[in-house]
Design a protein around this motif. Structure first.
Motif, PDB file in Angstrom:
ATOM      1  N   TRP A   1       0.825  -1.216   0.000  1.00  0.00           N
ATOM      2  CA  TRP A   1       0.000   0.000   0.000  1.00  0.00           C
ATOM      3  C   TRP A   1       0.859   1.265   0.000  1.00  0.00           C
ATOM      4  CZ3 TRP A   1      -0.723   3.849   3.812  1.00  0.00           C
ATOM      5  CH2 TRP A   1      -1.796   4.729   3.574  1.00  0.00           C
ATOM      6  N   ARG A   2       1.871   1.301   0.823  1.00  0.00           N
ATOM      7  CA  ARG A   2       2.695   2.507   0.923  1.00  0.00           C
ATOM      8  C   ARG A   2       3.304   2.868  -0.424  1.00  0.00           C
ATOM      9  NH1 ARG A   2       8.021   3.595   1.049  1.00  0.00           N
ATOM     10  NH2 ARG A   2       8.675   5.528   2.094  1.00  0.00           N
ATOM     11  N   ARG A   3       3.906   1.880  -1.083  1.00  0.00           N
ATOM     12  CA  ARG A   3       4.543   2.166  -2.367  1.00  0.00           C
ATOM     13  C   ARG A   3       3.530   2.624  -3.407  1.00  0.00           C
ATOM     14  NH1 ARG A   3       8.427  -2.297  -4.897  1.00  0.00           N
ATOM     15  NH2 ARG A   3       6.533  -3.535  -4.684  1.00  0.00           N
ATOM     16  N   ALA A   4       2.343   2.004  -3.395  1.00  0.00           N
ATOM     17  CA  ALA A   4       1.316   2.369  -4.371  1.00  0.00           C
ATOM     18  C   ALA A   4       0.845   3.807  -4.170  1.00  0.00           C
ATOM     19  CB  ALA A   4       0.130   1.406  -4.265  1.00  0.00           C
ATOM     20  N   VAL A   5       0.694   4.219  -2.905  1.00  0.00           N
ATOM     21  CA  VAL A   5       0.246   5.584  -2.621  1.00  0.00           C
ATOM     22  C   VAL A   5       1.300   6.598  -3.049  1.00  0.00           C
ATOM     23  CG1 VAL A   5      -0.315   7.221  -0.775  1.00  0.00           C
ATOM     24  CG2 VAL A   5      -1.341   4.940  -0.776  1.00  0.00           C
ATOM     25  N   LEU A   6       2.556   6.344  -2.695  1.00  0.00           N
ATOM     26  CA  LEU A   6       3.621   7.277  -3.079  1.00  0.00           C
ATOM     27  C   LEU A   6       3.727   7.390  -4.595  1.00  0.00           C
ATOM     28  CD1 LEU A   6       6.512   6.473  -0.560  1.00  0.00           C
ATOM     29  CD2 LEU A   6       4.743   8.233  -0.419  1.00  0.00           C
ATOM     30  N   GLN A   7       3.609   6.279  -5.286  1.00  0.00           N
ATOM     31  CA  GLN A   7       3.689   6.316  -6.746  1.00  0.00           C
ATOM     32  C   GLN A   7       2.509   7.083  -7.331  1.00  0.00           C
ATOM     33  OE1 GLN A   7       4.118   2.472  -8.517  1.00  0.00           O
ATOM     34  NE2 GLN A   7       3.976   3.234 -10.617  1.00  0.00           N
ATOM     35  N   ALA A   8       1.316   6.872  -6.793  1.00  0.00           N
ATOM     36  CA  ALA A   8       0.129   7.540  -7.319  1.00  0.00           C
ATOM     37  C   ALA A   8       0.232   9.055  -7.192  1.00  0.00           C
ATOM     38  CB  ALA A   8      -1.120   7.038  -6.595  1.00  0.00           C
ATOM     39  N   TRP A   9       0.892   9.527  -6.133  1.00  0.00           N
ATOM     40  CA  TRP A   9       1.018  10.973  -5.901  1.00  0.00           C
ATOM     41  C   TRP A   9       2.379  11.504  -6.336  1.00  0.00           C
ATOM     42  CZ3 TRP A   9      -2.933  14.150  -4.519  1.00  0.00           C
ATOM     43  CH2 TRP A   9      -4.126  13.521  -4.129  1.00  0.00           C
ATOM     44  N   ASP A  10       3.029  10.792  -7.251  1.00  0.00           N
ATOM     45  CA  ASP A  10       4.312  11.235  -7.827  1.00  0.00           C
ATOM     46  C   ASP A  10       5.408  11.427  -6.774  1.00  0.00           C
ATOM     47  OD1 ASP A  10       3.829  11.179 -10.544  1.00  0.00           O
ATOM     48  OD2 ASP A  10       2.983  13.205 -10.586  1.00  0.00           O
ATOM     49  N   ARG A  11       5.313  10.666  -5.677  1.00  0.00           N
ATOM     50  CA  ARG A  11       6.333  10.715  -4.617  1.00  0.00           C
ATOM     51  C   ARG A  11       6.574  12.144  -4.122  1.00  0.00           C
ATOM     52  NH1 ARG A  11       7.642   7.216  -8.363  1.00  0.00           N
ATOM     53  NH2 ARG A  11       8.928   8.678  -9.507  1.00  0.00           N
ATOM     54  N   GLN A  12       5.482  12.898  -4.024  1.00  0.00           N
ATOM     55  CA  GLN A  12       5.596  14.253  -3.477  1.00  0.00           C
ATOM     56  C   GLN A  12       4.426  14.536  -2.552  1.00  0.00           C
ATOM     57  OE1 GLN A  12       4.426  17.544  -6.370  1.00  0.00           O
ATOM     58  NE2 GLN A  12       4.836  15.864  -7.804  1.00  0.00           N
ATOM     59  N   CYS A  13       4.635  15.442  -1.617  1.00  0.00           N
ATOM     60  CA  CYS A  13       3.609  15.783  -0.641  1.00  0.00           C
ATOM     61  C   CYS A  13       2.402  16.389  -1.349  1.00  0.00           C
ATOM     62  CB  CYS A  13       4.164  16.761   0.394  1.00  0.00           C
ATOM     63  SG  CYS A  13       2.951  17.297   1.637  1.00  0.00           S
ATOM     64  N   ALA A  14       1.225  15.821  -1.104  1.00  0.00           N
ATOM     65  CA  ALA A  14      -0.001  16.317  -1.726  1.00  0.00           C
ATOM     66  C   ALA A  14      -0.376  17.705  -1.230  1.00  0.00           C
ATOM     67  CB  ALA A  14      -1.158  15.343  -1.452  1.00  0.00           C
ATOM     68  N   PHE A  15       0.199  18.133  -0.107  1.00  0.00           N
ATOM     69  CA  PHE A  15      -0.134  19.444   0.456  1.00  0.00           C
ATOM     70  C   PHE A  15       0.846  20.529   0.016  1.00  0.00           C
ATOM     71  CE2 PHE A  15      -2.582  17.788   4.438  1.00  0.00           C
ATOM     72  CZ  PHE A  15      -3.567  17.286   3.605  1.00  0.00           C
TER      73      PHE A  15
END
Length: 298
Positions: free
Chosen positions: A174-188
């Motif tokens: 899950w962690r890797r999938a989330v980071l990849q989905a958000w381009d490995r950058q803070c959504a905020f």
């Protein structure tokens, strides 16, 4: 089952009002406070005059938003923990009432058998503390809770034999999938630091906490920098129904670096095409159970 196992089960299986994902960390916070007291003084005894202030502070800082008075919030667990068979008061007083507690400065403590077992086994005490914080708080908040009650977070969070959440298993990918989905950058804030090929200081954050039925699914995740992950889990930051960032009006800062947090207020999430944004049900849960007070006025 050994007596130590029985003590662990009793202290970590408290009767909590958690229907429909509602948070009720009041009893766990009282148990943790008593564990800290036992560690430092050799006794878990907490007079109401002492417990009221410390417990109400803990509930206000680490509990969900509430309109209940601080003293009343502390009186609930202080009197009701008796029903779990692990807590005694030195005077029989009614449930929930602050008046009798204050008039007689009633003292509470673990029952004698439980306290003796915890005093004999520091490892049991650590296991109880770790299980409680991991079942009631995310990893970003757990060390702060332990420090606030007077326990060493490094010591406690290394305890072995901790009871996991029944029926729940984390998704290792899950962690890797989330980071990849958000381009490995803070959504905020957009922070995207890397060391070699590894992201540094960017984490996968649950919107609805895992301990409160938050799934390891893409629509329950955000990539957040370490700072904004912690502020999100503390309720300083949140999201409105339109996925605009909200900053709590209860948050204050004086330095330019700290005051930069205010600039996040009203900013819209901008995921890349195809990225699942947080589901409305998870955003609503976070706004109700975590976000502190009202958002800043625009």
């Amino acid at each position: 089952m050994t007596f130590s196992q029985e003590v662990l089960a009793r202290l970590t299986s408290l009767r909590l009002h958690q229907q429909h994902g509602r948070r009720a960390p009041h009893k766990p916070l009282l148990v943790l406070l008593a564990l800290g007291q036992l560690t430092h003084t050799g006794t878990s005894e907490l007079p109401w005059s002492h417990a009221q202030e410390r417990l109400s502070d803990l509930i206000a800082e680490f509990g969900p938003p509430s309109r209940t008075s601080r003293a009343q919030s502390a009186a609930y667990p202080f009197t009701r923990l008796r029903t779990d068979g692990v807590w005694t008061l030195d005077r029989d007083v009614p449930m929930d009432l602050t008046g009798p507690l204050a008039t007689h400065d009633v003292a509470g403590r673990f029952d004698s058998a439980t306290e003796s077992a915890l005093r004999r086994s520091p490892e049991l005490l650590r296991r109880v503390a770790r299980t409680l914080v991991e079942r009631n708080f995310p990893a970003t908040v757990a060390p702060d809770v332990l420090t606030a009650v007077g326990l060493d977070p490094v010591d406690v969070l290394q305890a072995s034999g901790v009871a996991s959440l029944p029926g729940r298993r984390r998704d290792a990918g899950w962690r890797r999938a989330v980071l990849q989905a958000w381009d490995r950058q803070c959504a905020f804030c957009g922070y995207d630091g890397q060391l070699g090929n590894a992201s540094v200081g960017v984490e996968a954050a649950h919107v609805r906490w895992f301990a409160f039925d938050g799934p390891d699914e893409p629509d329950n995740g955000l990539a957040l920098c370490v700072l904004h992950h912690k502020l999100f889990d503390f309720g300083v930051l949140g999201l409105d129904a339109d996925l605009h960032i909200q900053v709590s009006a209860a948050f204050t800062a004086r330095t330019p670096v700290g005051r930069a947090t205010y600039e996040l207020h009203g900013r819209e999430l901008r995921p890349r095409p195809g990225t699942l944004v947080p589901a409305a049900t998870h955003v609503t849960w976070h706004r109700r159970e975590v976000f502190k007070g009202k958002p800043l006025s625009v």
